[in-house]
Write a protein that holds these residues in place. Structure first.
Motif, PDB file in Angstrom:
ATOM      1  N   ASP A  79     -15.704 100.987  30.976  1.00 20.06           N
ATOM      2  CA  ASP A  79     -14.349 101.598  31.528  1.00 20.06           C
ATOM      3  C   ASP A  79     -14.161 101.116  32.690  1.00 20.06           C
ATOM      4  OD1 ASP A  79     -15.001 104.931  30.026  1.00 20.06           O
ATOM      5  OD2 ASP A  79     -13.735 103.010  29.461  1.00 20.06           O
ATOM      6  N   ILE A  80     -14.770 100.998  33.713  1.00 19.33           N
ATOM      7  CA  ILE A  80     -14.602 100.603  35.040  1.00 19.33           C
ATOM      8  C   ILE A  80     -14.100  99.321  35.086  1.00 19.33           C
ATOM      9  CG2 ILE A  80     -15.491 100.096  37.368  1.00 19.33           C
ATOM     10  CD1 ILE A  80     -17.537 102.546  36.940  1.00 19.33           C
ATOM     11  N   ASN A  81     -14.893  98.358  34.408  1.00 13.47           N
ATOM     12  CA  ASN A  81     -14.373  97.027  34.251  1.00 13.47           C
ATOM     13  C   ASN A  81     -12.905  96.690  33.422  1.00 13.47           C
ATOM     14  OD1 ASN A  81     -15.738  94.875  35.199  1.00 13.47           O
ATOM     15  ND2 ASN A  81     -17.703  95.156  34.113  1.00 13.47           N
ATOM     16  N   ALA A  82     -12.617  97.487  32.708  1.00 19.43           N
ATOM     17  CA  ALA A  82     -11.493  97.355  31.733  1.00 19.43           C
ATOM     18  C   ALA A  82     -10.324  97.506  32.811  1.00 19.43           C
ATOM     19  CB  ALA A  82     -11.538  98.256  30.848  1.00 19.43           C
ATOM     20  N   ASN A  83     -10.886  98.598  33.477  1.00 19.36           N
ATOM     21  CA  ASN A  83      -9.641  99.156  34.548  1.00 19.36           C
ATOM     22  C   ASN A  83      -9.511  98.019  35.783  1.00 19.36           C
ATOM     23  OD1 ASN A  83      -7.627 101.172  35.627  1.00 19.36           O
ATOM     24  ND2 ASN A  83      -9.025 102.314  34.351  1.00 19.36           N
ATOM     25  N   ASP A  84     -10.469  97.786  36.419  1.00 20.90           N
ATOM     26  CA  ASP A  84     -10.665  96.694  37.518  1.00 20.90           C
ATOM     27  C   ASP A  84     -11.819  95.897  37.642  1.00 20.90           C
ATOM     28  OD1 ASP A  84     -10.845  97.416  41.191  1.00 20.90           O
ATOM     29  OD2 ASP A  84     -10.469  95.483  40.081  1.00 20.90           O
ATOM     30  N   PRO A  85     -11.666  94.394  37.082  1.00 12.06           N
ATOM     31  CA  PRO A  85     -12.711  93.766  36.781  1.00 12.06           C
ATOM     32  C   PRO A  85     -13.283  93.567  38.273  1.00 12.06           C
ATOM     33  CG  PRO A  85     -10.725  92.812  36.128  1.00 12.06           C
ATOM     34  CD  PRO A  85     -10.368  94.227  36.486  1.00 12.06           C
ATOM     35  N   ASN A  86     -12.600  93.544  39.358  1.00 15.66           N
ATOM     36  CA  ASN A  86     -13.029  93.240  40.403  1.00 15.66           C
ATOM     37  C   ASN A  86     -13.833  94.164  41.183  1.00 15.66           C
ATOM     38  OD1 ASN A  86     -11.798  90.796  40.136  1.00 15.66           O
ATOM     39  ND2 ASN A  86     -10.117  91.164  41.260  1.00 15.66           N
ATOM     40  N   CYS A  87     -13.959  95.462  40.814  1.00 13.25           N
ATOM     41  CA  CYS A  87     -14.638  96.545  41.415  1.00 13.25           C
ATOM     42  C   CYS A  87     -16.083  96.099  41.232  1.00 13.25           C
ATOM     43  CB  CYS A  87     -14.292  97.782  40.835  1.00 13.25           C
ATOM     44  SG  CYS A  87     -15.247  99.010  41.445  1.00 13.25           S
ATOM     45  N   MET A  88     -17.070  96.213  42.249  1.00 12.69           N
ATOM     46  CA  MET A  88     -18.330  95.529  41.919  1.00 12.69           C
ATOM     47  C   MET A  88     -19.038  97.012  41.526  1.00 12.69           C
ATOM     48  SD  MET A  88     -18.555  92.498  42.333  1.00 12.69           S
ATOM     49  CE  MET A  88     -17.213  91.806  42.212  1.00 12.69           C
ATOM     50  N   VAL A  89     -19.850  96.967  40.475  1.00 15.62           N
ATOM     51  CA  VAL A  89     -20.729  98.097  40.101  1.00 15.62           C
ATOM     52  C   VAL A  89     -22.149  97.848  40.356  1.00 15.62           C
ATOM     53  CG1 VAL A  89     -21.414  99.428  38.167  1.00 15.62           C
ATOM     54  CG2 VAL A  89     -19.087  98.773  38.489  1.00 15.62           C
ATOM     55  N   ILE A  90     -22.753  98.646  41.068  1.00 17.39           N
ATOM     56  CA  ILE A  90     -24.211  98.293  41.074  1.00 17.39           C
ATOM     57  C   ILE A  90     -25.029  99.669  40.678  1.00 17.39           C
ATOM     58  CG2 ILE A  90     -26.088  98.146  43.067  1.00 17.39           C
ATOM     59  CD1 ILE A  90     -24.023  97.002  44.947  1.00 17.39           C
ATOM     60  N   ILE A  91     -26.026  99.488  39.796  1.00 17.44           N
ATOM     61  CA  ILE A  91     -26.583 100.594  39.163  1.00 17.44           C
ATOM     62  C   ILE A  91     -27.972 100.772  39.738  1.00 17.44           C
ATOM     63  CG2 ILE A  91     -25.178 100.119  37.097  1.00 17.44           C
ATOM     64  CD1 ILE A  91     -28.298  98.992  36.100  1.00 17.44           C
ATOM     65  N   ILE A  92     -28.128 101.986  39.834  1.00 20.11           N
ATOM     66  CA  ILE A  92     -29.363 102.560  40.196  1.00 20.11           C
ATOM     67  C   ILE A  92     -30.317 103.259  39.030  1.00 20.11           C
ATOM     68  CG2 ILE A  92     -30.395 104.288  41.674  1.00 20.11           C
ATOM     69  CD1 ILE A  92     -27.564 104.650  42.977  1.00 20.11           C
ATOM     70  N   THR A  93     -31.274 102.329  38.896  1.00 15.48           N
ATOM     71  CA  THR A  93     -32.102 102.532  37.751  1.00 15.48           C
ATOM     72  C   THR A  93     -33.275 103.305  38.432  1.00 15.48           C
ATOM     73  OG1 THR A  93     -33.618 100.545  37.915  1.00 15.48           O
ATOM     74  CG2 THR A  93     -31.462 100.524  36.796  1.00 15.48           C
ATOM     75  N   GLY A  94     -33.978 104.560  37.785  1.00 15.05           N
ATOM     76  CA  GLY A  94     -34.990 105.226  38.081  1.00 15.05           C
ATOM     77  C   GLY A  94     -36.151 104.901  37.406  1.00 15.05           C
ATOM     78  N   TYR A  95     -36.114 103.849  36.479  1.00 20.27           N
ATOM     79  CA  TYR A  95     -37.283 103.802  35.427  1.00 20.27           C
ATOM     80  C   TYR A  95     -38.017 102.574  35.772  1.00 20.27           C
ATOM     81  CZ  TYR A  95     -35.531 107.917  33.111  1.00 20.27           C
ATOM     82  OH  TYR A  95     -35.255 109.455  33.097  1.00 20.27           O
ATOM     83  N   GLY A  96     -37.367 101.533  36.578  1.00 24.16           N
ATOM     84  CA  GLY A  96     -37.977 100.457  37.109  1.00 24.16           C
ATOM     85  C   GLY A  96     -37.887  99.401  36.209  1.00 24.16           C
ATOM     86  N   THR A  97     -37.314  99.584  34.853  1.00 19.62           N
ATOM     87  CA  THR A  97     -37.189  98.690  33.818  1.00 19.62           C
ATOM     88  C   THR A  97     -36.330  97.604  34.097  1.00 19.62           C
ATOM     89  OG1 THR A  97     -35.935 100.311  32.388  1.00 19.62           O
ATOM     90  CG2 THR A  97     -38.491 100.069  32.038  1.00 19.62           C
ATOM     91  N   ILE A  98     -36.599  96.538  33.904  1.00 22.22           N
ATOM     92  CA  ILE A  98     -35.559  95.332  34.050  1.00 22.22           C
ATOM     93  C   ILE A  98     -34.608  95.480  32.824  1.00 22.22           C
ATOM     94  CG2 ILE A  98     -35.057  92.907  34.305  1.00 22.22           C
ATOM     95  CD1 ILE A  98     -36.768  94.104  36.545  1.00 22.22           C
ATOM     96  N   GLU A  99     -35.059  95.812  31.794  1.00 16.66           N
ATOM     97  CA  GLU A  99     -34.119  95.818  30.747  1.00 16.66           C
ATOM     98  C   GLU A  99     -32.888  96.371  30.794  1.00 16.66           C
ATOM     99  OE1 GLU A  99     -37.931  94.815  29.201  1.00 16.66           O
ATOM    100  OE2 GLU A  99     -37.660  97.139  28.925  1.00 16.66           O
ATOM    101  N   SER A 100     -32.878  97.848  31.174  1.00 12.70           N
ATOM    102  CA  SER A 100     -31.764  98.557  31.300  1.00 12.70           C
ATOM    103  C   SER A 100     -30.996  97.852  32.556  1.00 12.70           C
ATOM    104  CB  SER A 100     -31.952  99.900  31.723  1.00 12.70           C
ATOM    105  OG  SER A 100     -33.065 100.150  32.577  1.00 12.70           O
TER     106      SER A 100
END
Lengths: 370, 191
Positions: A79-100
């Motif tokens: 949704d965020i990308n569709a709205n503003d593809p230039n907004c940088m999204v950095i995700i916080i993962t709590g499970y230490g898995t690279i897959e997600s």
């Protein structure tokens, strides 16, 4: 309080960061970490509030917790990308898995950081994200500037080139019509030659400006459903007088109705005018130019066949280059830009143009448009 | 009395050629090299027609000249001077301009591309001046009671107010009054 606000305004400029995380401790510690940097921090505790805040505030960067209850992180990224593809999204993962993390990046996230993280690690990843955003925005701005400069250049050059040519031709007309003094037949002869070459020059300038003005992006941006057969019929109609002058017959095999295609009418008109004009110019007396339109293998195919002088085999690959003219054809007028303009237009339409030719017999140009 | 043509053109080579064409045909030709000089000259010379190069000292100089002239004329009786635009621009822009000829966006009488064949230039000038003469003869027929000064050919129009839906019926309007009503928001349809 006001001191912090002032610092934010001075140092951050447009750096607005939105933190979407259901854990209060994460939100608060992020806020503390960035307070010192002077970024403007916004927080949200769930996906919905986050999305609302994003749409309202237009942050430069979002820190997003991937695993929040009642929230599909991937959908949110989309949704965020569709709205503003230039907004940088950095995700916080709590499970230490690279897959997600990798999956999130496939959905459009820029980077990830895994809990637990140190303040420095967080600052580093955010700074990278903001830098990337700055570069992307700058590139966009430069693109627009380049386009404006190019347009201004073309119209300026257009005027600067055409004005002297107009003045020359106008004075030539005055002499030619005997308005300043009587002229002998020999002088008139020379003046006619000058007039002829001047007009050729004006046409060259016009064509060159056409070619310069046509930027692929522009053509692609202004495509609509169009009637290709009426474009072809209009071009043929406009070229009838020229064909008659050259004793060349225009034959057309164009169906009465043909489904619309997506394209840019103005440039396609120019493209087919150039191709058929060539067919007439490089023809022999009592020859013909045959124009057909049909659907061949799901591609809209236009063939322009002439009974002209043909093109030598070793030159076939070079004919689409700007200003290329086969040697020995200097006596036939032309700017050498017709085919290169036509190819530019067809390329912009994601189409294809091929040529077959035999010297002394004729040439066939085949244009395929999706 | 000789017809006076004012030429506003910054390219002196071009203007000298046009002057030769016009003087040979018996016109009196006055040349101004900029929009500013041009405006001053109009008041001094009071020409019967203006030939205006649309691209003068800068891109908008020509348009500003037109705006200025037309505004001045609102306050003086019988002073509408026909204007013919000369330009070396081509297709795109030229077509746009031709479409706007005579509307309040481009209140000029004609548009000619440079270079222009002497015969064609004289033809167009004569046509425009003749049209003005016939318009002047019929100006008394303009039925508008609001405007004071009229110009342009008088034709029959139908006037309708799209806001109040009042149908005002048919009138003989000169071009200026028809335009004024249009600008005010009425639907003015030529019959």
């Amino acid at each position: 309080m006001s001191e912090i606000q002032t610092r934010t305004k001075e140092t951050s400029g447009e750096n607005k960061i939105l933190i979407i995380d259901d854990e209060k401790i994460i939100r608060e510690s992020c806020q503390e970490i960035f307070d010192l940097n002077g970024y403007q921090i916004l927080t949200a505790e769930d996906g919905h509030t986050g999305l609302d805040l994003f749409q309202k505030e237009r942050p430069d960067l979002i820190l997003l917790d991937l695993k929040m209850p009642d929230c599909n992180g991937m959908e949110l990224i989309e949704d965020i990308n569709a709205n503003d593809p230039n907004c940088m999204v950095i995700i916080i993962t709590g499970y230490g898995t690279i897959e997600s993390a990798v999956e999130a990046m496939r959905y459009g996230a820029y980077d990830y950081i895994s809990k637990p993280f140190t303040p420095d690690e967080l600052r580093f990843v955010v700074r990278r994200g903001l830098e990337k955003r700055k570069l992307v925005l700058e590139a966009d701005k430069l693109k627009v500037e380049k386009q404006t400069l190019r347009e201004n250049f073309v119209s300026l050059v257009s005027h600067e080139l055409r004005s002297p040519l107009s003045a020359i031709l106008q004075n030539l007309m005055v002499i030619n019509e005997g308005l300043s003094a009587e002229i002998s037949p020999q002088v008139r002869n020379i003046l006619d030659k000058i007039d002829h070459r001047m007009r050729g020059l004006i046409k060259l300038v016009s064509d060159w400006l056409d070619a310069s003005r046509m930027e692929e992006g522009e053509i692609i941006r202004s495509m609509n459903p169009i009637d290709i057969q009426s474009i072809l019929l209009d071009v043929i109609d406009l070229l009838k007088p020229l064909a008659r002058e050259n004793h060349v017959e225009l034959k057309c095999d164009i169906p009465e109705s043909y489904p619309m295609i997506i394209g840019n009418a103005e440039t396609l008109h120019m493209c087919f005018t150039n191709l058929i004009h060539n067919g007439i110019k490089f023809n022999r007396p009592d020859g013909f130019v045959q124009i057909t339109l049909k659907d061949e293998n799901r591609l809209n195919t236009v063939t322009i066949q002439d009974t002209g002088i043909g093109i030598p085999e070793d030159k076939l690959t070079m004919i689409f280059e700007a200003f290329f003219r086969c040697s020995g054809e200097r006596r036939i007028n032309g700017s050498g830009l017709g085919l290169s303009i036509a190819k530019k237009v067809i390329d912009a339409h994601s189409g294809n143009i091929t040529v077959q030719s035999k010297c002394g017999e004729g040439t066939i140009f085949t244009v395929q448009l999706p | 009395m000789k017809t006076k043509i004012q030429l506003v053109e910054d390219d002196t080579d071009f203007s000298s050629a046009v002057t030769m064409i016009l003087e040979k045909r018996g016109y009196d030709c006055y040349t101004a090299e900029s929009a500013r000089t041009g405006l001053r000259m109009v008041n001094e010379v009071n020409p019967d027609l203006i030939l205006l190069d649309i691209m003068l000292e800068d891109r908008s100089a020509g348009f500003r000249f037109i705006q200025n002239i037309r505004q001045q004329q609102s306050y003086e009786a019988n002073s509408h001077i026909p204007i013919i635009i000369l330009s070396s621009i081509k297709h795109g822009m030229a077509d746009k301009m031709k479409n706007r000829l005579g509307t309040y966006l481009l209140p000029v009488e004609d548009f000619i591309q440079k270079p222009v064949k002497p015969d064609m230039l004289i033809d167009r000038i004569q046509k425009v001046i003749q049209e003005k003469k016939s318009a002047l003869e019929k100006i008394g027929d303009c039925e508008c009671t609001f405007e004071k000064n009229h110009y342009g050919p008088v034709r029959r129009y139908h006037v309708y107010d799209p806001v109040t839906h009042i149908d005002y019926g048919e009138f003989n309007y000169c071009e200026k009054c028809a335009m004024s009503d249009q600008i005010r928001g009425f639907v003015v349809r030529m019959l």
